[in-house]
Design a protein around this motif. Sequence first.
Motif, PDB file in Angstrom:
ATOM      1  N   ALA A 223       1.493   2.946  -0.891  1.00 34.42           N
ATOM      2  CA  ALA A 223       2.538   3.928  -1.190  1.00 34.42           C
ATOM      3  C   ALA A 223       3.622   3.939  -0.117  1.00 34.42           C
ATOM      4  O   ALA A 223       4.787   4.251  -0.399  1.00 34.42           O
ATOM      5  N   MET A 224       3.257   3.576   1.107  1.00 35.11           N
ATOM      6  CA  MET A 224       4.181   3.616   2.230  1.00 35.11           C
ATOM      7  C   MET A 224       5.374   2.688   2.023  1.00 35.11           C
ATOM      8  O   MET A 224       6.502   2.992   2.436  1.00 35.11           O
ATOM      9  N   ILE A 225       5.134   1.538   1.401  1.00 31.46           N
ATOM     10  CA  ILE A 225       6.227   0.578   1.215  1.00 31.46           C
ATOM     11  C   ILE A 225       6.736   0.562  -0.230  1.00 31.46           C
ATOM     12  O   ILE A 225       7.630  -0.212  -0.557  1.00 31.46           O
ATOM     13  N   GLY A 226       6.179   1.404  -1.072  1.00 30.80           N
ATOM     14  CA  GLY A 226       6.661   1.513  -2.444  1.00 30.80           C
ATOM     15  C   GLY A 226       6.456   0.271  -3.281  1.00 30.80           C
ATOM     16  O   GLY A 226       7.236  -0.025  -4.189  1.00 30.80           O
ATOM     17  N   THR A 227       5.411  -0.480  -2.990  1.00 30.57           N
ATOM     18  CA  THR A 227       5.145  -1.710  -3.731  1.00 30.57           C
ATOM     19  C   THR A 227       4.523  -1.401  -5.085  1.00 30.57           C
ATOM     20  O   THR A 227       3.572  -0.642  -5.175  1.00 30.57           O
ATOM     21  N   GLY A 228       5.075  -2.008  -6.138  1.00 26.79           N
ATOM     22  CA  GLY A 228       4.517  -1.862  -7.473  1.00 26.79           C
ATOM     23  C   GLY A 228       3.848  -3.146  -7.911  1.00 26.79           C
ATOM     24  O   GLY A 228       3.530  -4.011  -7.091  1.00 26.79           O
ATOM     25  N   GLU A 229       3.665  -3.290  -9.203  1.00 29.96           N
ATOM     26  CA  GLU A 229       2.946  -4.457  -9.685  1.00 29.96           C
ATOM     27  C   GLU A 229       3.817  -5.708  -9.676  1.00 29.96           C
ATOM     28  O   GLU A 229       5.044  -5.641  -9.619  1.00 29.96           O
TER      29      GLU A 229
END
Length: 311
Positions: A223-229
């Motif tokens: 969640a810290m870097i906002g990475t999605g799929e």
Amino acid sequence: MDIVDVNNLVKRYKDVLALDHFDLHIEPGEVFGLLGPNGSGKTTAVNCILQLLTYDKGEIKLFGETMAPSRYDLKRRIGIVPQNVAVFEELTVRENIDYFCALYVSDKAKRRQLVGEAIEFVGLEDYVKFRPRKLSGGLLRRLNIACGIAHKPELIFFDEPTVAVDPQSRNSILEGIQRLNREGSTVVYTSHYMEEAEEICTRIMIMDHGRTLACGTNNELKAMIGTGEKIELEVLDLSDAALADVKALSHVRRASCDGKTVTIACSSGTHNLSDILHVLQTHNIAFGRVYSEPPTLNDVFLEITGKELRD
């Protein structure tokens, strides 16, 4: 009370700053992952904590008490499983485990019991009379672990324990670490295998250049870097205009096409796939198989530490 409490630790090797005001706080009962690229300072930090290295500045407390080279009372409560197998070639499996256990336990009857339990724990009952040169790589790793944990330590440091072992041995080692944790040991685990840390660690620190870059649970780091799929689609023919519209979507971070496969990296969002498919349908692009992979710890690691090669 933290079982490991490190504050403002500084370590220099001449002009190289190996640890730059490094902090580390580990609570009892954790499996704590310490991750970082080569040269990030992981091994230096662990060696300073164990008083195997002197350091320039900082405070180290273990079990709530100040750690020092002469604090053998604290050292008896610690187990160390080094990356390189450290056993005696002239001793048998049982003799090796007994030797290392004797460094902590002087009572022979008690030690005999502990050695037997360690042998059973790592599954070396059939190899107790073997010498190390007769063991496979996986069995050597298990012997290495038995030597480090036979005295029932409260705090155990594992440094790359699954390097160069087969999948079955790796699975056995990871299960053993989790079992040790369930039985009450706090574990500090360093590794280059992100999937292992993702599987067994309750909390993870990513460090580089002697500093902490990020620390939290697996989900907190993602969640810290906002990475999605990451989404991959097989396409027959993708126009430049369609690719440009995919790239223009608000949750698309990167998109590329190698002629037959579109690879798209997304930020966190609930409608990423449906928005991408809508763009393709608008441009009348036929597509085949669709793959959607959630973010991994490896994605987080590369995002935080960069993708350049390290020595």
